[in-house]
Design a protein around this motif. Structure first.
Motif, PDB file in Angstrom:
ATOM      1  N   THR A 119      16.910  84.110  30.964  1.00 42.36           N
ATOM      2  CA  THR A 119      18.160  83.633  31.562  1.00 42.36           C
ATOM      3  C   THR A 119      18.000  83.119  32.988  1.00 42.36           C
ATOM      4  OG1 THR A 119      18.713  85.854  32.347  1.00 42.36           O
ATOM      5  CG2 THR A 119      19.566  85.203  30.181  1.00 42.36           C
ATOM      6  N   GLY A 120      16.773  83.073  33.487  1.00 42.81           N
ATOM      7  CA  GLY A 120      16.587  82.653  34.878  1.00 42.81           C
ATOM      8  C   GLY A 120      15.388  81.762  35.059  1.00 42.81           C
ATOM      9  N   ALA A 121      15.072  81.437  36.315  1.00 46.30           N
ATOM     10  CA  ALA A 121      13.952  80.554  36.621  1.00 46.30           C
ATOM     11  C   ALA A 121      12.625  81.164  36.180  1.00 46.30           C
ATOM     12  CB  ALA A 121      13.928  80.246  38.111  1.00 46.30           C
ATOM     13  N   SER A 122      12.439  82.436  36.440  1.00 44.68           N
ATOM     14  CA  SER A 122      11.228  83.111  36.005  1.00 44.68           C
ATOM     15  C   SER A 122      11.230  83.283  34.497  1.00 44.68           C
ATOM     16  CB  SER A 122      11.117  84.485  36.666  1.00 44.68           C
ATOM     17  OG  SER A 122      10.123  85.272  36.042  1.00 44.68           O
ATOM     18  N   ALA A 123      10.078  83.083  33.875  1.00 51.81           N
ATOM     19  CA  ALA A 123       9.974  83.303  32.433  1.00 51.81           C
ATOM     20  C   ALA A 123      10.149  84.772  32.080  1.00 51.81           C
ATOM     21  CB  ALA A 123       8.632  82.796  31.923  1.00 51.81           C
ATOM     22  N   ARG A 129      22.439  78.706  38.981  1.00 55.45           N
ATOM     23  CA  ARG A 129      23.644  79.131  38.247  1.00 55.45           C
ATOM     24  C   ARG A 129      24.764  78.107  38.385  1.00 55.45           C
ATOM     25  NH1 ARG A 129      24.230  85.667  39.274  1.00 55.45           N
ATOM     26  NH2 ARG A 129      22.266  86.255  38.263  1.00 55.45           N
ATOM     27  N   GLY A 130      24.709  77.328  39.439  1.00 56.82           N
ATOM     28  CA  GLY A 130      25.676  76.256  39.586  1.00 56.82           C
ATOM     29  C   GLY A 130      25.153  74.932  39.076  1.00 56.82           C
ATOM     30  N   ALA A 135       7.551  79.179  26.625  1.00 58.62           N
ATOM     31  CA  ALA A 135       8.833  79.598  27.202  1.00 58.62           C
ATOM     32  C   ALA A 135       9.745  78.393  27.395  1.00 58.62           C
ATOM     33  CB  ALA A 135       8.617  80.290  28.546  1.00 58.62           C
ATOM     34  N   THR A 136      10.953  78.506  26.878  1.00 58.80           N
ATOM     35  CA  THR A 136      11.984  77.522  27.145  1.00 58.80           C
ATOM     36  C   THR A 136      13.177  78.264  27.741  1.00 58.80           C
ATOM     37  OG1 THR A 136      13.332  75.743  26.195  1.00 58.80           O
ATOM     38  CG2 THR A 136      12.948  77.694  24.802  1.00 58.80           C
ATOM     39  N   LEU A 137      14.311  77.598  27.833  1.00 61.16           N
ATOM     40  CA  LEU A 137      15.533  78.222  28.326  1.00 61.16           C
ATOM     41  C   LEU A 137      16.665  77.774  27.419  1.00 61.16           C
ATOM     42  CD1 LEU A 137      16.875  79.941  30.560  1.00 61.16           C
ATOM     43  CD2 LEU A 137      17.202  77.837  31.865  1.00 61.16           C
ATOM     44  N   LYS A 138      17.241  78.709  26.669  1.00 60.46           N
ATOM     45  CA  LYS A 138      18.317  78.380  25.737  1.00 60.46           C
ATOM     46  C   LYS A 138      19.514  79.256  26.053  1.00 60.46           C
ATOM     47  CE  LYS A 138      18.021  79.689  21.392  1.00 60.46           C
ATOM     48  NZ  LYS A 138      17.734  79.758  19.944  1.00 60.46           N
ATOM     49  N   LEU A 139      20.604  78.609  26.477  1.00 63.68           N
ATOM     50  CA  LEU A 139      21.784  79.332  26.934  1.00 63.68           C
ATOM     51  C   LEU A 139      22.997  79.020  26.057  1.00 63.68           C
ATOM     52  CD1 LEU A 139      21.341  78.579  30.738  1.00 63.68           C
ATOM     53  CD2 LEU A 139      20.725  80.697  29.551  1.00 63.68           C
ATOM     54  N   SER A 140      23.980  79.885  26.121  1.00 64.65           N
ATOM     55  CA  SER A 140      25.225  79.662  25.392  1.00 64.65           C
ATOM     56  C   SER A 140      25.921  78.419  25.927  1.00 64.65           C
ATOM     57  CB  SER A 140      26.160  80.865  25.548  1.00 64.65           C
ATOM     58  OG  SER A 140      25.534  82.051  25.116  1.00 64.65           O
ATOM     59  N   SER A 141      26.723  77.793  25.092  1.00 63.11           N
ATOM     60  CA  SER A 141      27.398  76.550  25.490  1.00 63.11           C
ATOM     61  C   SER A 141      28.368  76.765  26.649  1.00 63.11           C
ATOM     62  CB  SER A 141      28.135  75.945  24.297  1.00 63.11           C
ATOM     63  OG  SER A 141      29.085  76.859  23.776  1.00 63.11           O
ATOM     64  N   TYR A 152      27.725  79.071  29.010  1.00 61.27           N
ATOM     65  CA  TYR A 152      26.888  79.618  30.082  1.00 61.27           C
ATOM     66  C   TYR A 152      27.297  81.024  30.504  1.00 61.27           C
ATOM     67  CZ  TYR A 152      25.253  74.805  30.498  1.00 61.27           C
ATOM     68  OH  TYR A 152      24.729  73.566  30.240  1.00 61.27           O
ATOM     69  N   ARG A 153      27.765  81.794  29.586  1.00 59.41           N
ATOM     70  CA  ARG A 153      28.233  83.140  29.949  1.00 59.41           C
ATOM     71  C   ARG A 153      27.126  84.022  30.518  1.00 59.41           C
ATOM     72  NH1 ARG A 153      30.512  85.204  24.344  1.00 59.41           N
ATOM     73  NH2 ARG A 153      31.284  83.054  24.397  1.00 59.41           N
ATOM     74  N   GLU A 154      25.862  83.747  30.142  1.00 60.33           N
ATOM     75  CA  GLU A 154      24.751  84.549  30.669  1.00 60.33           C
ATOM     76  C   GLU A 154      24.604  84.406  32.181  1.00 60.33           C
ATOM     77  OE1 GLU A 154      23.165  82.692  26.756  1.00 60.33           O
ATOM     78  OE2 GLU A 154      24.478  82.138  28.422  1.00 60.33           O
ATOM     79  N   LEU A 155      25.077  83.286  32.719  1.00 65.36           N
ATOM     80  CA  LEU A 155      24.888  83.015  34.139  1.00 65.36           C
ATOM     81  C   LEU A 155      25.962  83.641  35.019  1.00 65.36           C
ATOM     82  CD1 LEU A 155      23.765  79.272  34.015  1.00 65.36           C
ATOM     83  CD2 LEU A 155      22.363  81.353  33.932  1.00 65.36           C
TER      84      LEU A 155
END
Length: 200
Positions: free
Chosen positions: A124-128, A89-90, A70-76, A78-81
């Motif tokens: 999209t969060g801390a939990s996998a 989220r901050g 598990a990794t965390l890959k977000l949009s540049s 951060y729209r998912e947040l």
């Protein structure tokens, strides 16, 4: 509510198991990783956890246990947040980490998933489990017990452990294959939190 520590609380030995490797990625493991400095106060424990992670991965592969990464890959942007900039989220946008257009989210070369190993997507969060396909994979594979390794113990490992417990899995933290920012944070999770939700 205080959980019992009786023998009846030991993990079910008949359940199918998987090893969940959380964030063995460049952001933590490369010297130039943006989050690497957070482990500076716990450097020796962090280095030991990397080696323990390698052993856990080697043992799981040798035993034929399912391995999940598990990794965390977000949009540049951060729209998912969303627009609420508090907590992670901050902190994540402020640190400019985990964006898909950089390499921090990519698995470190020593922990590259093999072709037959499952890589969590959509997280999209801390939990996998947060918004990801992890739960449906586990249920479809008949996996009930999760061995957790990775970073950081007091953030993503703890969040995943709590989430796993609440939706019916048996989480087991591999203590020496995890690390927090400080020894005190690590000790608090292991000594005061784990027994409510699983084992270490």
């Amino acid at each position: 509510m205080v959980a019992s520590t009786s023998d009846s609380r030991r993990p079910d030995p008949t359940g199918r198991s998987a090893l969940l490797m959380i964030e063995f990625v460049n952001e933590w493991l490369n010297a130039a990783g943006k989050l690497r400095f957070l482990m500076a106060h716990n450097e020796s424990a962090f280095a030991a956890s990397v080696e323990a992670g390698k052993r856990a991965l080697q043992c799981a592969r040798a035993a034929g246990i399912d391995v999940i990464h598990a990794t965390l890959k977000l949009s540049s942007d951060y729209r998912e947040l969303g627009q609420a900039h508090f907590g992670l989220r901050g902190a994540i946008p402020k640190a400019n980490t985990w964006t898909s257009n950089e390499t921090g989210w990519q698995f470190h070369k020593d922990f590259t998933p093999q072709a037959n190993e499952f890589v969590v997507e959509g997280r999209t969060g801390a939990s996998a489990f947060a918004s990801s396909n992890l739960d449906v994979f586990l249920r479809n594979q008949g996996i009930s017990r999760l061995y957790l390794a990775g970073y950081a113990t007091h953030v993503c490992i703890e969040s995943t452990m709590r989430h796993a417990h609440d939706i019916g899995y048996e989480p087991v933290i591999i203590e020496d294959a995890t690390a927090a920012f400080t020894e005190a944070q690590q000790r608090h999770v292991i000594e005061h939190t784990v027994h409510h939700f699983g084992w270490s």
